[in-house]
Every structure is written in C-alpha cells, then in structure tokens.
Design a protein around this motif. Structure first.
Motif, PDB file in Angstrom:
ATOM      1  N   LYS A  39       0.813  -1.227   0.000  1.00 21.29           N
ATOM      2  CA  LYS A  39       0.000   0.000   0.000  1.00 21.29           C
ATOM      3  C   LYS A  39       0.846   1.276   0.000  1.00 21.29           C
ATOM      4  CE  LYS A  39      -2.619  -1.327   3.719  1.00 21.29           C
ATOM      5  NZ  LYS A  39      -3.586  -1.078   4.787  1.00 21.29           N
ATOM      6  N   CYS A  40       2.099   1.161   0.487  1.00 19.79           N
ATOM      7  CA  CYS A  40       2.925   2.357   0.703  1.00 19.79           C
ATOM      8  C   CYS A  40       3.320   2.997  -0.629  1.00 19.79           C
ATOM      9  CB  CYS A  40       4.169   1.947   1.494  1.00 19.79           C
ATOM     10  SG  CYS A  40       5.359   3.275   1.705  1.00 19.79           S
ATOM     11  N   ILE A  41       3.190   4.315  -0.710  1.00 20.41           N
ATOM     12  CA  ILE A  41       3.581   5.044  -1.936  1.00 20.41           C
ATOM     13  C   ILE A  41       4.855   5.862  -1.695  1.00 20.41           C
ATOM     14  CG2 ILE A  41       1.270   5.136  -2.985  1.00 20.41           C
ATOM     15  CD1 ILE A  41       0.971   7.959  -1.701  1.00 20.41           C
ATOM     16  N   ARG A  42       5.507   5.628  -0.573  1.00 21.53           N
ATOM     17  CA  ARG A  42       6.754   6.317  -0.170  1.00 21.53           C
ATOM     18  C   ARG A  42       6.660   7.843  -0.330  1.00 21.53           C
ATOM     19  NH1 ARG A  42      10.515   2.838  -2.194  1.00 21.53           N
ATOM     20  NH2 ARG A  42      12.033   4.454  -2.696  1.00 21.53           N
ATOM     21  N   CYS A  43       5.591   8.367   0.261  1.00 19.28           N
ATOM     22  CA  CYS A  43       5.433   9.827   0.259  1.00 19.28           C
ATOM     23  C   CYS A  43       6.224  10.451   1.401  1.00 19.28           C
ATOM     24  CB  CYS A  43       3.954  10.177   0.405  1.00 19.28           C
ATOM     25  SG  CYS A  43       3.253   9.596   1.969  1.00 19.28           S
ATOM     26  N   PHE A  72      18.388   8.732   5.556  1.00 19.57           N
ATOM     27  CA  PHE A  72      19.076   7.696   4.773  1.00 19.57           C
ATOM     28  C   PHE A  72      18.392   7.436   3.430  1.00 19.57           C
ATOM     29  CE2 PHE A  72      16.647   3.650   5.016  1.00 19.57           C
ATOM     30  CZ  PHE A  72      15.657   3.997   5.924  1.00 19.57           C
ATOM     31  N   VAL A  73      17.086   7.711   3.342  1.00 19.47           N
ATOM     32  CA  VAL A  73      16.393   7.440   2.078  1.00 19.47           C
ATOM     33  C   VAL A  73      16.763   8.461   0.996  1.00 19.47           C
ATOM     34  CG1 VAL A  73      14.421   6.358   3.202  1.00 19.47           C
ATOM     35  CG2 VAL A  73      14.322   8.775   2.681  1.00 19.47           C
ATOM     36  N   ASP A  74      17.250   9.633   1.417  1.00 18.14           N
ATOM     37  CA  ASP A  74      17.598  10.674   0.440  1.00 18.14           C
ATOM     38  C   ASP A  74      19.092  10.683   0.123  1.00 18.14           C
ATOM     39  OD1 ASP A  74      14.947  11.627   0.490  1.00 18.14           O
ATOM     40  OD2 ASP A  74      15.358  12.763   2.319  1.00 18.14           O
ATOM     41  N   CYS A  75      19.812   9.777   0.760  1.00 18.55           N
ATOM     42  CA  CYS A  75      21.262   9.767   0.658  1.00 18.55           C
ATOM     43  C   CYS A  75      21.694   9.228  -0.719  1.00 18.55           C
ATOM     44  CB  CYS A  75      21.746   8.845   1.778  1.00 18.55           C
ATOM     45  SG  CYS A  75      23.443   8.984   2.116  1.00 18.55           S
ATOM     46  N   ASN A  76      22.648   9.893  -1.354  1.00 16.78           N
ATOM     47  CA  ASN A  76      23.125   9.428  -2.667  1.00 16.78           C
ATOM     48  C   ASN A  76      24.327   8.504  -2.575  1.00 16.78           C
ATOM     49  OD1 ASN A  76      21.348  10.452  -4.554  1.00 16.78           O
ATOM     50  ND2 ASN A  76      22.188  12.506  -4.296  1.00 16.78           N
ATOM     51  N   SER A  77      25.087   8.623  -1.496  1.00 14.40           N
ATOM     52  CA  SER A  77      26.284   7.790  -1.376  1.00 14.40           C
ATOM     53  C   SER A  77      26.469   7.370   0.089  1.00 14.40           C
ATOM     54  CB  SER A  77      27.493   8.591  -1.862  1.00 14.40           C
ATOM     55  OG  SER A  77      28.652   7.831  -1.716  1.00 14.40           O
ATOM     56  N   PRO A  78      26.145   6.136   0.450  1.00 16.60           N
ATOM     57  CA  PRO A  78      25.575   5.098  -0.397  1.00 16.60           C
ATOM     58  C   PRO A  78      24.118   5.383  -0.733  1.00 16.60           C
ATOM     59  CG  PRO A  78      25.579   4.365   1.876  1.00 16.60           C
ATOM     60  CD  PRO A  78      26.240   5.705   1.857  1.00 16.60           C
ATOM     61  N   LYS A  79      23.674   4.831  -1.836  1.00 16.04           N
ATOM     62  CA  LYS A  79      22.271   5.014  -2.229  1.00 16.04           C
ATOM     63  C   LYS A  79      21.497   3.781  -1.779  1.00 16.04           C
ATOM     64  CE  LYS A  79      19.643   6.965  -6.039  1.00 16.04           C
ATOM     65  NZ  LYS A  79      19.186   8.050  -5.218  1.00 16.04           N
ATOM     66  N   TRP A  80      20.720   3.956  -0.737  1.00 11.33           N
ATOM     67  CA  TRP A  80      19.992   2.813  -0.163  1.00 11.33           C
ATOM     68  C   TRP A  80      18.760   2.473  -0.986  1.00 11.33           C
ATOM     69  CZ3 TRP A  80      22.310   0.266   3.736  1.00 11.33           C
ATOM     70  CH2 TRP A  80      23.260   0.963   4.494  1.00 11.33           C
ATOM     71  N   LEU A  81      18.137   3.508  -1.527  1.00 12.42           N
ATOM     72  CA  LEU A  81      16.865   3.289  -2.224  1.00 12.42           C
ATOM     73  C   LEU A  81      16.852   4.042  -3.546  1.00 12.42           C
ATOM     74  CD1 LEU A  81      14.422   3.975   0.748  1.00 12.42           C
ATOM     75  CD2 LEU A  81      15.043   1.759  -0.144  1.00 12.42           C
ATOM     76  N   THR A  82      16.173   3.484  -4.541  1.00 13.60           N
ATOM     77  CA  THR A  82      15.976   4.226  -5.788  1.00 13.60           C
ATOM     78  C   THR A  82      14.745   5.116  -5.582  1.00 13.60           C
ATOM     79  OG1 THR A  82      14.417   2.680  -6.750  1.00 13.60           O
ATOM     80  CG2 THR A  82      16.753   2.189  -7.071  1.00 13.60           C
ATOM     81  N   GLY A  83      14.412   5.895  -6.580  1.00 13.17           N
ATOM     82  CA  GLY A  83      13.221   6.748  -6.451  1.00 13.17           C
ATOM     83  C   GLY A  83      11.943   5.956  -6.641  1.00 13.17           C
ATOM     84  N   GLY A  84      12.061   4.740  -7.168  1.00 16.45           N
ATOM     85  CA  GLY A  84      10.861   3.959  -7.480  1.00 16.45           C
ATOM     86  C   GLY A  84      10.167   3.434  -6.235  1.00 16.45           C
ATOM     87  N   VAL A  85       8.939   2.997  -6.427  1.00 16.11           N
ATOM     88  CA  VAL A  85       8.170   2.462  -5.291  1.00 16.11           C
ATOM     89  C   VAL A  85       7.896   0.992  -5.557  1.00 16.11           C
ATOM     90  CG1 VAL A  85       5.990   2.630  -4.036  1.00 16.11           C
ATOM     91  CG2 VAL A  85       7.087   4.692  -4.891  1.00 16.11           C
ATOM     92  N   ASP A  86       8.517   0.134  -4.790  1.00 15.60           N
ATOM     93  CA  ASP A  86       8.123  -1.274  -4.867  1.00 15.60           C
ATOM     94  C   ASP A  86       8.146  -1.851  -3.461  1.00 15.60           C
ATOM     95  OD1 ASP A  86      10.649  -2.446  -4.191  1.00 15.60           O
ATOM     96  OD2 ASP A  86      11.327  -2.095  -6.236  1.00 15.60           O
ATOM     97  N   ARG A  87       7.558  -3.033  -3.336  1.00 21.76           N
ATOM     98  CA  ARG A  87       7.321  -3.584  -2.007  1.00 21.76           C
ATOM     99  C   ARG A  87       8.625  -3.803  -1.237  1.00 21.76           C
ATOM    100  NH1 ARG A  87       4.193  -8.853  -2.528  1.00 21.76           N
ATOM    101  NH2 ARG A  87       6.302  -9.649  -2.470  1.00 21.76           N
ATOM    102  N   ALA A  88       9.670  -4.289  -1.927  1.00 21.32           N
ATOM    103  CA  ALA A  88      10.929  -4.575  -1.230  1.00 21.32           C
ATOM    104  C   ALA A  88      11.570  -3.269  -0.724  1.00 21.32           C
ATOM    105  CB  ALA A  88      11.874  -5.298  -2.164  1.00 21.32           C
ATOM    106  N   CYS A 139      -0.336   8.987   7.453  1.00 20.96           N
ATOM    107  CA  CYS A 139      -0.224   8.100   6.273  1.00 20.96           C
ATOM    108  C   CYS A 139      -1.513   8.143   5.443  1.00 20.96           C
ATOM    109  CB  CYS A 139       0.069   6.667   6.712  1.00 20.96           C
ATOM    110  SG  CYS A 139       0.123   5.538   5.307  1.00 20.96           S
ATOM    111  N   PRO A 140      -1.410   8.556   4.188  1.00 20.71           N
ATOM    112  CA  PRO A 140      -2.626   8.633   3.350  1.00 20.71           C
ATOM    113  C   PRO A 140      -3.106   7.260   2.896  1.00 20.71           C
ATOM    114  CG  PRO A 140      -0.695   9.210   2.039  1.00 20.71           C
ATOM    115  CD  PRO A 140      -0.200   8.983   3.441  1.00 20.71           C
ATOM    116  N   GLN A 141      -2.275   6.230   3.071  1.00 27.70           N
ATOM    117  CA  GLN A 141      -2.591   4.913   2.534  1.00 27.70           C
ATOM    118  C   GLN A 141      -3.071   3.938   3.613  1.00 27.70           C
ATOM    119  OE1 GLN A 141      -2.742   5.924  -0.608  1.00 27.70           O
ATOM    120  NE2 GLN A 141      -1.916   3.944  -1.216  1.00 27.70           N
ATOM    121  N   GLY A 142      -3.122   4.376   4.848  1.00 22.66           N
ATOM    122  CA  GLY A 142      -3.577   3.490   5.921  1.00 22.66           C
ATOM    123  C   GLY A 142      -2.623   2.335   6.190  1.00 22.66           C
TER     124      GLY A 142
END
Ligand code: SF4
Ligand code: SF4
Ligand code: SF4
Length: 316
Positions: free
Chosen positions: A203-207, A223-239, A266-269
């Motif tokens: 359900k999460c849209i990573r807003c 940490f989610v906005d960090c570029n080096s190291p880059k923990w997350l891409t901008g995309g939204v997927d369950r993992a 949270c807008p997605q509950g």
C-alpha cells in the motif's frame, strides 16, 4: 469557548507580551473539517487563533526543533515525551523552551469516520459526540468509538514535563495486558506475519509523510535521500518500501513515544504502528526503558553495561 482554550490563549498572550518567548507553537482550526493545524503565534494579538480539542492530532515537538528562538509549545502527554527525548539528544535546549502542558483525552481517527461517511463535509464536536455530514451519509459517533488506536492504550495522557498546566488531569486507563496488540502479532505464524506485512508494504507510496510527521525524524539528510551510499531508488516497490520502513523503525528503537502521528499522517492506511510497537516492546523487555518518560533516565541505546544482552558490545 471552553476554559482550556481561553487559558491557553491568555498564557500565550502573556508570554509574548512579556517577551519571554518569540513564538508560541499550538494548534489553530484547519481548512478541512475535523482537522486542526499547527500554528505559530508571534504576537499577542494573534493568540486568539489558538484552539484545543480532539482534532489537535499533530505531535508539535516535530516543529520545535525546526523553529528558531525561544518558544512556548502546547504539549499533550506524547508531545511532552517527545520533547524530553529531543532534549536528551541535544536537539532542544531547556532554557529556550516553555511547555504549556494540557492533559489529553485522545484524538480522533478521521479515517475511521470516513470509512463510514465518505469524505467529511461538515462536523460538530460536542459533549463526547461527533455529528458528521459526509459525502456518502450523515452519522453521529461517540468520541470513544472513533478515538485513535494509539490513544486507546495511552499511558501518558498527562504531560511528563511542563512549565504551566492548563485544565485538569486525565485519569490513566488501566491496561489489562501490556502490548496486547504486539503479542497478538507475535502469536501469528511466520507466514501469516509475512503475508500481513507484504500487504501493508504494497500500500505504501513512499510519500514520507510518516517520517515528516515524526518528531524523532530530524536528521538533516535521511538515509532514504542519501546518494552515497544510495539505499533506495526513487521507485516504489514492495521490497524498497520494506527497506524504508525497516530502516525507519530501527532508527526509532528506544526513541518512539507512541504518539501515532506517523500512522495518522499516512494517506494509505499502512499499519506503521505494528512495527513501531514491536520495537517498543522489545526495548521495554530488554532494556526496561520507555522513551521520554523521565528527563533523568538516559536513552536505552546510549547506555552500555557489562550485562548488555548483546555480548559483542562488551570487550572482556
Ligand atoms: S497518545 Fe493520544 S491520548 Fe496519549 S497524549 Fe498522545 S494524543 Fe493524547
Ligand atoms: S507508510 Fe504511508 S506515510 Fe509512510 S511513506 Fe508509506 S504511504 Fe507515505
Ligand atoms: S514513530 Fe510514529 S509513533 Fe513513534 S514517535 Fe514517531 S510519529 Fe510518534
């Protein structure tokens, strides 16, 4: 107008007129029904904007760290606990803070109401009841039935620190089983738990509204906005959503004050609280620590001792 509101306004007016603070952080009526919004009062004439009721749901401690100067802050039990943690973590200076403590009967879970009435068009709160005009139907609710889940089990409705107290105190409800919700989750099988959290993460849209609402999420670079190291891409997927929530909840271990601001934002509950509460229970059992209930007790993860449950921390 009830006496709590007039006393909050008078206190704010006086503090600003005497030059004791530069700003009073409180709540004002929001633009949507059943939604108060944080407000920043900087002159005595504006003190009449301040309100207090069951819609005052934000944890205002989240704004204290972002507001320069000497500030007074209207604080419920959970806001005051967050202020304590922020002072322990050197994010706030006690001399710059004036706490206007107000005991809290709990806040409204708007999503619970909207599930029945559809979008809320108008609402009136009076004497423990809510009359709601919704897009799908009109309905009257008892406040107790639409109280936020966090507030149903709150053990600190009264501020733990304050410079002045407004109104009376609230009797702390007795809990039959501490952490009953977490125990229920622990008793599920691994695959049931996995299925539950996969469903939540879908359900999460990573807003990041949950992070932004949290008083404890104050890092200048998350940490989610960090570029080096880059923990997350901008995309939204369950993992990746799970990686974000797992990282967030671990950063909050021993620091979460169970205010529910993240879940309400949270807008997605997404059931964010299930993760927070599990970590809170674990810290409580392993370290006998509850975040922000005392200025004297050091935060759980800042203390080291020879009988630490994590043996690798101790050099023999
Ligand atoms: S958790 Fe709920 S009842 Fe407790 S102080 Fe916060 S808003 Fe009030
Ligand atoms: S859990 Fe909710 S508030 Fe947090 S990032 Fe996901 S959708 Fe946004
Ligand atoms: S994680 Fe959620 S419940 Fe815990 S302090 Fe932050 S906003 Fe409050």
């Amino acid at each position: 107008m009830n006496s709590i509101i007039s006393d909050i306004r008078e206190t704010a007016r006086q503090l600003l007129a005497d030059g004791k603070v530069d700003v009073v952080i409180g709540y004002e009526k929001g633009s949507l029904p059943l939604k108060a919004t944080p407000c920043f009062v900087r002159s005595p004439q504006d003190a009449d904007k301040l309100i207090w009721d069951e819609t005052c749901e934000n944890n205002l401690a989240a704004f204290a760290t972002k507001t320069a100067g000497k500030k007074a802050i209207v604080a419920k039990g959970c806001d005051s606990r967050a202020l304590v943690v922020l002072m322990q973590e050197n994010q706030l200076v006690k001399d710059d803070l004036y706490v206007i403590g107000v005991s809290c009967q709990g806040v409204i879970d708007k999503k619970k109401i909207e599930a029945e009435t559809g979008e809320i068009l108008e609402a009136i709160i009076a004497e423990g009841k809510l009359s709601v005009k919704g897009i799908a139907c009109d309905k009257e609710f008892n406040f107790i039935d639409v109280k936020d889940a966090t507030c149903q089990t709150c053990r600190y409705p009264n501020p733990v620190i304050e410079d002045i107290h407004i109104g009376g105190s609230v009797e702390v409800p007795q809990q039959t089983v501490a952490f009953a919700d977490v125990i229920e989750m622990e008793n599920r099988t691994d695959s049931e738990r996995q299925a539950y959290f996969q469903e939540q993460m879908k359900k999460c849209i990573r807003c990041y509204a949950c992070r932004n609402a949290c008083p404890m999420c104050y890092c200048s670079e998350c940490f989610v906005d960090c570029n080096s190291p880059k923990w997350l891409t901008g995309g939204v997927d369950r993992a990746e959503n799970l990686l974000f929530q797992a990282g967030r909840v671990l950063h909050l271990a021993g620091r979460c004050v169970d205010c529910g601001a993240c879940s309400r934002a949270c807008p997605q509950g997404v059931d964010i609280r299930a993760l927070n509460r599990k970590l809170t229970k674990d810290v409580s059992e392993m370290y006998h620590h509850e975040a922000g209930i005392s200025e004297e007790v050091k935060p759980a993860l800042n203390v080291y001792s020879a009988d630490d449950p994590e043996a690798f921390l101790v050099k023999e």
